[in-house]
Design a protein around this motif. Structure first.
Motif, PDB file in Angstrom:
ATOM      1  N   UNK A   1     100.838  49.962  34.589  1.00  0.00           N
ATOM      2  CA  UNK A   1      99.380  50.060  34.501  1.00  0.00           C
ATOM      3  C   UNK A   1      98.742  49.119  35.519  1.00  0.00           C
ATOM      4  N   UNK A   2      97.778  49.631  36.267  1.00  0.00           N
ATOM      5  CA  UNK A   2      97.067  48.798  37.222  1.00  0.00           C
ATOM      6  C   UNK A   2      97.864  48.517  38.486  1.00  0.00           C
ATOM      7  N   UNK A   3      97.412  47.507  39.241  1.00  0.00           N
ATOM      8  CA  UNK A   3      98.010  47.223  40.549  1.00  0.00           C
ATOM      9  C   UNK A   3      98.224  45.723  40.756  1.00  0.00           C
ATOM     10  N   UNK A   4      98.487  45.019  39.682  1.00  0.00           N
ATOM     11  CA  UNK A   4      98.783  43.591  39.765  1.00  0.00           C
ATOM     12  C   UNK A   4     100.218  43.412  40.266  1.00  0.00           C
ATOM     13  N   UNK A   5     100.413  42.763  41.425  1.00  0.00           N
ATOM     14  CA  UNK A   5     101.770  42.592  41.946  1.00  0.00           C
ATOM     15  C   UNK A   5     102.724  41.931  40.952  1.00  0.00           C
ATOM     16  N   UNK A   6     102.213  41.056  40.089  1.00  0.00           N
ATOM     17  CA  UNK A   6     103.070  40.407  39.093  1.00  0.00           C
ATOM     18  C   UNK A   6     103.675  41.431  38.144  1.00  0.00           C
ATOM     19  N   UNK A   7     102.897  42.455  37.782  1.00  0.00           N
ATOM     20  CA  UNK A   7     103.408  43.492  36.885  1.00  0.00           C
ATOM     21  C   UNK A   7     104.482  44.328  37.588  1.00  0.00           C
TER      22      UNK A   7
END
Length: 418
Positions: free
Chosen positions: A357-363
């Protein structure tokens, strides 16, 4: 019986190399569908805009398939957003085909992308044959999911797409999600929207070649290969892959000895406004020793890279389907992708890959890490990826598309044009 199809791909040629400029999954779709139709004794004539004075007027790519290069505006220097003003010239030359060949030359018009759809509405009316249209991408969807630094699609495109939805005999959606978007955002008649998934060439993209592929590409047998393939533009989010790689190395510095991050593709769309941006980001993140910027490749070579990869990342802000994801899985490589658009169909979450979900590099780093370091997990998911991809052969795409053509022809004979 369907004898001949006029296929419209105005803004990009199916003969262009995918991954550069405006060429991408749609180019693969048009050419592979044409090949499958030709093998079923359906002749296909593909109309596309000429981009060089040296291109022949007509190219027979293989028996049953003609590509017609239509002069429309300057050969070079036009961007995709400049093309609407050239479509009148394009329409004129498309319509000449009937004059040369005689009435009822085509049984159906199949247009791809909204520019071609505008041409298709005129050709369909002039030739009195059904128009089948495939959006590939939609302005209202793209504008709702813009990447940072990207530019919204113009209102003229939205109006054009709305007109196509109103006039087309049938609309082909790549996924059920796309069908719902056509109905909810464009007020399409649900009875006129058919879901036909794109396919993958299972002879080119095949599994069981990791060691051979790595040896051919000069990659160490124990490398952790995190691959991105696609056009270099904000929509495709290659920067997310680089930031995720930097996060992985920050969390586990020992990974640097094995990590290889091939980024395969050419600058496209708004990415062309900032040439060299990805190389600058690579240097800024201190990834020069792990990132390999690879130009666009023919399908056979791209398949080798997929086979060599530990995992393929597709963090796009939107995809109508996501051919890269299916191609990679057919090669036995799991995929980490954004939970958007057609990627929710292309990747079986938790089975053949992982949706984020989303575009957070950490995820993305959290999803990619186990697949880069746990061989057993990667191999298990890779085996399931092959099974998942086998459900998307081009044979099924062609048969379903022919059924849509036949339904459109039958409906027009019974009820007239929409």
């Amino acid at each position: 019986m369907i004898r001949r199809v006029a296929m419209l791909s105005a803004h990009t040629s199916p003969l262009a190399q995918p991954g550069h400029g405006d060429a991408g999954g749609m180019n693969v779709y048009v050419l592979e569908l044409a090949r499958q139709l030709a093998r079923r004794d359906v002749a296909v004539e593909i109309f596309t805009r000429a981009t060089s004075r040296h291109q022949p007027d007509v190219v027979e790519t293989e028996p049953g398939i003609l590509v017609r290069h239509v002069p429309a505006g300057p050969f070079e220097g036009l961007q995709k957003n400049d093309l609407p003003s050239q479509m009148c010239s394009f329409v004129r030359d498309v319509l000449r085909t009937e004059v040369e060949q005689g009435p009822q030359w085509f049984d159906v018009v199949h247009s791809h992308y909204w520019l071609s759809g505008q041409v298709g509405t005129v050709a369909s009316e002039r030739w009195s044959v059904p128009l089948v249209h495939t959006m590939h991408t939609m302005a209202k969807v793209k504008n709702a999911l813009l990447a940072d630094g990207d530019v919204a699609e113009p209102s003229g495109r939205i109006a054009g797409e709305e007109e196509i939805v109103r006039l087309a005999d049938r609309l082909i959606a790549n996924t059920a999600d796309e069908r719902d978007q056509l109905v909810e955002l464009y007020e399409a008649d649900p009875s006129l929207v058919e879901v036909v998934a794109p396919g993958v060439d299972l002879q080119v993209f095949r599994a069981g070649r990791r060691e051979e592929a790595r040896a051919a590409l000069g990659l160490p047998p124990d490398a952790a290969v995190l691959l991105f393939a696609g056009r270099i533009q904000p929509l495709k989010a290659p920067d997310v892959v680089l930031h995720a790689a930097a996060r992985l190395l920050a969390d586990d510095p020992t990974l640097r000895d094995r990590l290889v991050v091939p980024v395969i593709g050419g600058e496209s769309g708004t990415g062309m406004d900032r040439p060299g941006e990805l190389a600058r980001l690579t240097a800024e993140l201190g990834l020069d020793d792990v990132v390999r910027l690879v130009p666009t490749l023919p399908q056979a070579e791209l398949a080798r890279w997929y086979a060599a990869a530990s995992v393929v990342c597709v963090p796009s802000y939107n995809e109508s389907f996501g051919l890269v994801a299916i191609e990679a899985q057919a090669c036995g490589t799991p995929v980490v992708a954004a939970r958007v658009g057609g990627l929710r169909t292309a990747v079986s979450d938790g089975v053949s890959g992982i949706l984020v979900d989303g575009h957070d590099p950490a995820d993305y780093a959290a999803a990619l890490g186990p697949l880069l370091t746990d061989d057993a997990l990667r191999d298990e998911m890779g085996a399931k990826a092959v099974v998942h991809a086998e459900g998307f052969g081009w044979d099924a795409t062609a048969e379903r598309t022919l059924a849509v053509y036949e339904a459109a022809i039958a409906a027009r004979r019974m009820h007239g044009p929409p």
